[in-house]
Design a protein around this motif. Structure first.
Motif, mmCIF file in Angstrom:
data_model
loop_
_atom_site.group_PDB
_atom_site.id
_atom_site.type_symbol
_atom_site.label_atom_id
_atom_site.label_comp_id
_atom_site.label_asym_id
_atom_site.label_seq_id
_atom_site.Cartn_x
_atom_site.Cartn_y
_atom_site.Cartn_z
ATOM 1 N N VAL A 1 0.619 -0.809 -0.248
ATOM 2 C CA VAL A 1 -0.136 -0.419 -0.113
ATOM 3 C C VAL A 1 0.847 1.362 0.302
ATOM 4 N N PRO A 2 1.990 1.395 0.388
ATOM 5 C CA PRO A 2 2.748 2.774 0.950
ATOM 6 C C PRO A 2 3.724 2.321 -0.551
ATOM 7 N N ILE A 3 3.571 1.250 -1.206
ATOM 8 C CA ILE A 3 3.924 1.322 -3.217
ATOM 9 C C ILE A 3 3.242 2.263 -3.431
ATOM 10 N N SER A 4 1.847 1.603 -3.386
ATOM 11 C CA SER A 4 1.279 2.093 -4.062
ATOM 12 C C SER A 4 0.933 3.907 -4.346
ATOM 13 N N LEU A 5 0.894 4.197 -2.355
ATOM 14 C CA LEU A 5 0.674 5.637 -2.239
ATOM 15 C C LEU A 5 1.564 6.874 -2.737
ATOM 16 N N PHE A 6 2.877 5.773 -3.218
ATOM 17 C CA PHE A 6 4.677 6.416 -2.647
ATOM 18 C C PHE A 6 4.577 6.643 -4.601
ATOM 19 N N ALA A 7 4.288 5.629 -5.747
ATOM 20 C CA ALA A 7 3.886 6.237 -6.951
ATOM 21 C C ALA A 7 2.624 6.813 -7.529
ATOM 22 N N THR A 8 1.532 7.070 -6.547
ATOM 23 C CA THR A 8 0.445 7.508 -7.024
ATOM 24 C C THR A 8 1.421 9.317 -6.691
ATOM 25 N N VAL A 9 1.909 10.210 -5.847
ATOM 26 C CA VAL A 9 2.762 10.713 -5.644
ATOM 27 C C VAL A 9 3.854 11.159 -6.393
ATOM 28 N N MET A 10 4.339 10.659 -6.482
ATOM 29 C CA MET A 10 5.252 10.332 -7.968
ATOM 30 C C MET A 10 4.828 11.739 -9.016
ATOM 31 N N VAL A 11 3.449 10.320 -9.488
ATOM 32 C CA VAL A 11 2.556 10.508 -10.807
ATOM 33 C C VAL A 11 2.346 11.816 -11.096
ATOM 34 N N GLY A 12 1.862 12.598 -9.471
ATOM 35 C CA GLY A 12 1.287 13.857 -9.197
ATOM 36 C C GLY A 12 2.473 14.602 -9.857
#
Length: 322
Positions: free
Chosen positions: A103-114
């Protein structure tokens, strides 16, 4: 006719992915490729094929709003709608590695795309975009994620679980395996084309934005495999599969599909989509909160209902936004 083909396109996407996975997995098994490798590659990538095909065709057609909307909408639907429905069917007990790592990896990936999509705001460049360079960064982190999954899966318990899941793959005759791969690939291409063309026509006819269609109809349609898989897994009490399927799909969507799409063709980014990125972040945060508040790291039926209601509220916001 376009609308009929639009609906048929979703059927072809889902069945095409099934045929491709079954044929390729059977062929790999006949050639003595380890079951662990089959599970990590063919099966994992195959379930993401509907989103990938739709995104690639949308990118080639210059429909970047549809491509980005499809990924963000799928990730929101995966957490709020699919996990919500699964938890309402049966409370989901969450494995430690999921809420501490995936879940943290998924959250990090989304923030990175933003951050990557809005990077031009910090330099003297007009217009926001996910460039080929940005796509390369996403693919790099996807490679790191796959390496992590491989290392974790080499543990004795994971290998046993992986072997048990792959044993359900039947070993088909070589000719039939190849036929399944060809039929699946054709179905995916036709289905993806009809979905993209239909989405464009629907947006044009009703005066809706491609982003709206991508976030709603296309996103939910391409997430149907995850919905069915998670609902069945929840009913059978297989919580790890239900949750892992959703979280893994979200990581694949952001790092693999969006990364590959922008490498093939840069994706212009509409600043209004930042609110959708925030919604992806909010849904992942809500998932963490639900796990923390749940008994023994679980998502109960009440939280599942809250997830679904939150998704309905988000759809209402999208309608108001237009």
């Amino acid at each position: 006719m376009v609308y009929f083909l639009f609906l048929i396109g979703f059927v072809l996407l889902i069945k095409g992915a099934d045929f491709l996975v079954e044929g390729a997995s059977s062929l790999a098994k006949r050639n003595n490729i380890p079951e662990l490798v089959i599970g990590l590659t063919i099966v994992s990538f195959g379930t993401s094929m509907p989103e990938l095909i739709v995104n690639l065709l949308a990118s080639f057609d210059g429909s970047s709003e549809l491509a980005i909307g499809n990924i963000l909408g799928s990730n929101i639907a995966n957490v709020l709608l699919i996990l919500g429905v699964a938890a309402m069917i049966r409370p989901l007990t969450i494995h430690k590695s999921i809420y501490f790592t995936e879940v943290p990896i998924s959250l990090f990936a989304t923030v990175m795309v933003g951050f990557l999509a809005n990077a031009n705001l910090f330099v003297d460049v007009k217009g926001l975009t996910l460039s080929r360079y940005d796509g390369g960064i996403l693919l790099f982190f996807f490679a790191l994620f796959m390496t992590y999954i491989y290392v974790v899966s080499k543990s004795k318990q994971s290998i046993q679980e992986e072997a048990a899941s792959v044993e359900t793959i039947s070993t088909l005759p070589k000719g039939r395996s190849i036929a399944y791969i060809v039929i699946g690939s054709l179905a995916l291409f036709l289905g993806g084309k009809w979905v993209v063309d239909g989405a464009f026509e629907i947006a044009l006819f009703f005066g809706l934005s491609e982003t709206f269609i991508g976030l709603t109809v296309v996103a939910v349609g391409t997430s149907l495999p995850e919905l069915v898989t998670s609902a069945v897994a929840a009913r059978k009490g297989q919580s790890d599969m239900a949750v892992g399927n959703v979280v893994g799909s979200n990581i694949f969507n952001i790092l693999w599909i969006l990364g590959l799409s922008s490498v093939i063709r840069p994706l212009p980014f509409d600043i209004v989509s930042n609110s959708d990125i925030l919604m992806v972040i909010a849904s992942s945060t809500l998932l963490i909160v639900a796990i923390v508040l749940g008994r023994k790291a679980s998502i109960g039926r009440l939280m599942g209902g809250i997830f679904v209601l939150t998704y309905v509220a988000y759809l209402a916001y999208l309608v108001m936004r237009g």
